[in-house]
Design an enzyme around this catalytic site. Sequence first.
Site, PDB file in Angstrom:
ATOM      1  N   SER A 182      39.428  48.483  43.823  1.00 24.14           N
ATOM      2  CA  SER A 182      40.563  49.330  43.444  1.00 24.14           C
ATOM      3  C   SER A 182      41.690  48.473  42.896  1.00 24.14           C
ATOM      4  CB  SER A 182      41.052  50.122  44.664  1.00 24.14           C
ATOM      5  OG  SER A 182      41.969  51.117  44.282  1.00 24.14           O
ATOM      6  N   HIS A 237      45.036  49.031  42.448  1.00 19.05           N
ATOM      7  CA  HIS A 237      46.394  48.983  43.011  1.00 19.05           C
ATOM      8  C   HIS A 237      46.486  48.117  44.261  1.00 19.05           C
ATOM      9  CE1 HIS A 237      44.755  52.441  45.312  1.00 19.05           C
ATOM     10  NE2 HIS A 237      45.618  52.102  46.240  1.00 19.05           N
ATOM     11  N   GLN A 287      39.930  46.127  49.929  1.00 14.62           N
ATOM     12  CA  GLN A 287      41.020  45.441  50.630  1.00 14.62           C
ATOM     13  C   GLN A 287      40.912  43.924  50.553  1.00 14.62           C
ATOM     14  OE1 GLN A 287      43.633  46.909  52.043  1.00 14.62           O
ATOM     15  NE2 GLN A 287      42.956  49.005  51.729  1.00 14.62           N
ATOM     16  N   ASN A 301      40.651  48.506  56.181  1.00  8.01           N
ATOM     17  CA  ASN A 301      41.915  48.936  55.581  1.00  8.01           C
ATOM     18  C   ASN A 301      43.009  49.197  56.610  1.00  8.01           C
ATOM     19  OD1 ASN A 301      39.905  51.099  56.015  1.00  8.01           O
ATOM     20  ND2 ASN A 301      41.581  52.479  55.513  1.00  8.01           N
ATOM     21  N   CYS A 315      44.901  57.106  53.434  1.00  7.98           N
ATOM     22  CA  CYS A 315      44.023  58.226  53.072  1.00  7.98           C
ATOM     23  C   CYS A 315      43.905  59.254  54.183  1.00  7.98           C
ATOM     24  CB  CYS A 315      42.633  57.705  52.703  1.00  7.98           C
ATOM     25  SG  CYS A 315      42.659  56.690  51.230  1.00  7.98           S
ATOM     26  N   THR A 375      36.130  59.762  29.276  1.00  5.78           N
ATOM     27  CA  THR A 375      36.915  58.865  28.425  1.00  5.78           C
ATOM     28  C   THR A 375      37.513  57.737  29.262  1.00  5.78           C
ATOM     29  OG1 THR A 375      37.480  60.699  26.954  1.00  5.78           O
ATOM     30  CG2 THR A 375      38.881  58.739  26.849  1.00  5.78           C
ATOM     31  N   ALA A 427      38.482  53.111  44.259  1.00  2.00           N
ATOM     32  CA  ALA A 427      37.444  52.751  45.224  1.00  2.00           C
ATOM     33  C   ALA A 427      36.827  53.979  45.895  1.00  2.00           C
ATOM     34  CB  ALA A 427      38.022  51.813  46.285  1.00  2.00           C
ATOM     35  N   THR A 428      37.597  55.048  46.072  1.00  2.00           N
ATOM     36  CA  THR A 428      37.032  56.260  46.683  1.00  2.00           C
ATOM     37  C   THR A 428      35.880  56.786  45.837  1.00  2.00           C
ATOM     38  OG1 THR A 428      39.058  56.903  47.833  1.00  2.00           O
ATOM     39  CG2 THR A 428      37.510  58.659  47.312  1.00  2.00           C
TER      40      THR A 428
END
Length: 585
Positions: free
Chosen positions: A383, A385, A363, A335, A509, A423, A255-256
Amino acid sequence: IEHLSIFAHTKYRDNLKIINVNSEGIVDIQHLAKLLSASNSNKKLVSIILANNETGVIQNIKELVKLAKKYGAAFHSDCVQAVGKIAVNIKELGLDFATISSHKLGGMQGSSVLVTKQNYLLKALIVGGGQEKNIRAGTENVLAIASFGLASEIAALEVKQRYQSMKKLQDYLELNLLTYPNITIASKNAERLPNTTLMVIAGGEVHTKLISLDLRGIAEPLFGWEAEEAVEVARGQVAKLINAEPKEIIFTSGATEANNLAIKGIARFYGSKKKHIITAVSEHKCVLDACRHLEDEGFEVTYLPIQANGLINLETFKDAVHDNTMLVSIMAVNNETGVIQPLKEIGKICRERGIFFHSDIAQGYGKIPIDVNECNIDLASISAHKIYGPKGIGALYVRKKPRVRLVPIFNGGGQERGMRSGTLPTPLIVGLGVAAEIALVEMEKDIKHVEELFNRFYENITKEISEIYLNGDKDARYKGNLNLSFAYVEGESLILAIKDLAVSSGSACTSSSLEPSYVLRSMGVDEELAHTSIRFGIGRFTTHEEIDYAVKLITSKINNLRDLSPLWEMVQEGIDLKQIKWATH
């Protein structure tokens, strides 16, 4: 003969000089000397690939570096194809910068490194949490990085053996190919990698064919087709969760990166027409940093204040919009506090005014229902994870109708509709796809489960401990996120005391910072109380027993820490701490 990613930086194209090569693909060192001597700039960079990705030709980098240094130029080499197949010593070569990729060594896709000397300062393309010495922000892809390290270790031990084995295969292959009169081998007389043969076919429909070898023989193109099919299945799975079309999903490293691509990409494409961006002071750090970078480029940014409950005021938002507004970026779920912003209302205003609407939904994705069409979202960051997928992979939703255009951050092979070259890490993408599919099936049950545990935790802990404050609106929030302040207890001390629990004192973060949470401060939480805040996460796999254990442990530790606190003792005696004038040194 460089990789496409080297040529694609259009910003510097006027300053780019191309070095000649001979018929074998070897760099003309005399021509390089001529180019360097003709340059009056004191800022010169030479970038030459160590081993070509199509022909396998190996350059004499050591001599080229020596020449570049004579003229005061820094030297970068794309070592991706060579490392692990031939012995490479970056210090002996004298390189200032070198690029290496994991999957070329036999490691996982989705991880690479830039080796750089410490005396060089680099401007970050992706900004945010400050990871990797502030050069490359974003959650580290732990699994792929560990795989990269292991693959590097094995390659260092086996490089000579690998070279000899593959060279035998290459010699045998080329000896047989050359028995056909219409086939030649590109750069046959040059020093080449042992795993790469570029076959030139005279008079054929296909004029060249690249043959890649590994220790099992020739790499079959079928594997690539299977990987492509798996990626497209995952693209559909990711899109379905937010009612998007598969082609509207662009895979990123997380997401960053997606936030940086959305905000900078929109601004740089449409910036000649409009220059105003609106965001909120409580946004993720990477959104705020991206906006600050754009301010340096001449854009005007309005940072909306938030109310004490963490929500933006829609009237304040409407007042901030004007004719020059191009982009609004407001996250779905905060977040740090879990507060859910009114996306539908914001999207409606944006659509009526012809403004692009971006939302960092990382989130909320897979945890609460989000429909990009209902909310009129034009771009959304995701994101993996956050929904139990692997780290190191995410996505950016980019609306096709009405079409949204972006200037890419990365240049190169043109993957992902030209918006994100590089890739594709197939295993990580498949992991994100499956996680999205499971989230779609389990969402309703997960919401009920998380809400039940939220209520159990909050009600029980507030019964046991006084002076606890819930940060953020109690109703307009994702219940899997509890941000609590425990007055008269230092947050970091509490974290150390409850090591059995996985908690944080703010955003992951910005966890390296000792400053109180900027999100809580923007909500009006005073500095002392903000320092006592702890963020608790409740998820699909959290159990009732774990909630009860957490309440019991926290209660015990809070009582112990407060017993040691002179401030707590003063409060119990009825002293108003805010009226005390503390001596300073």
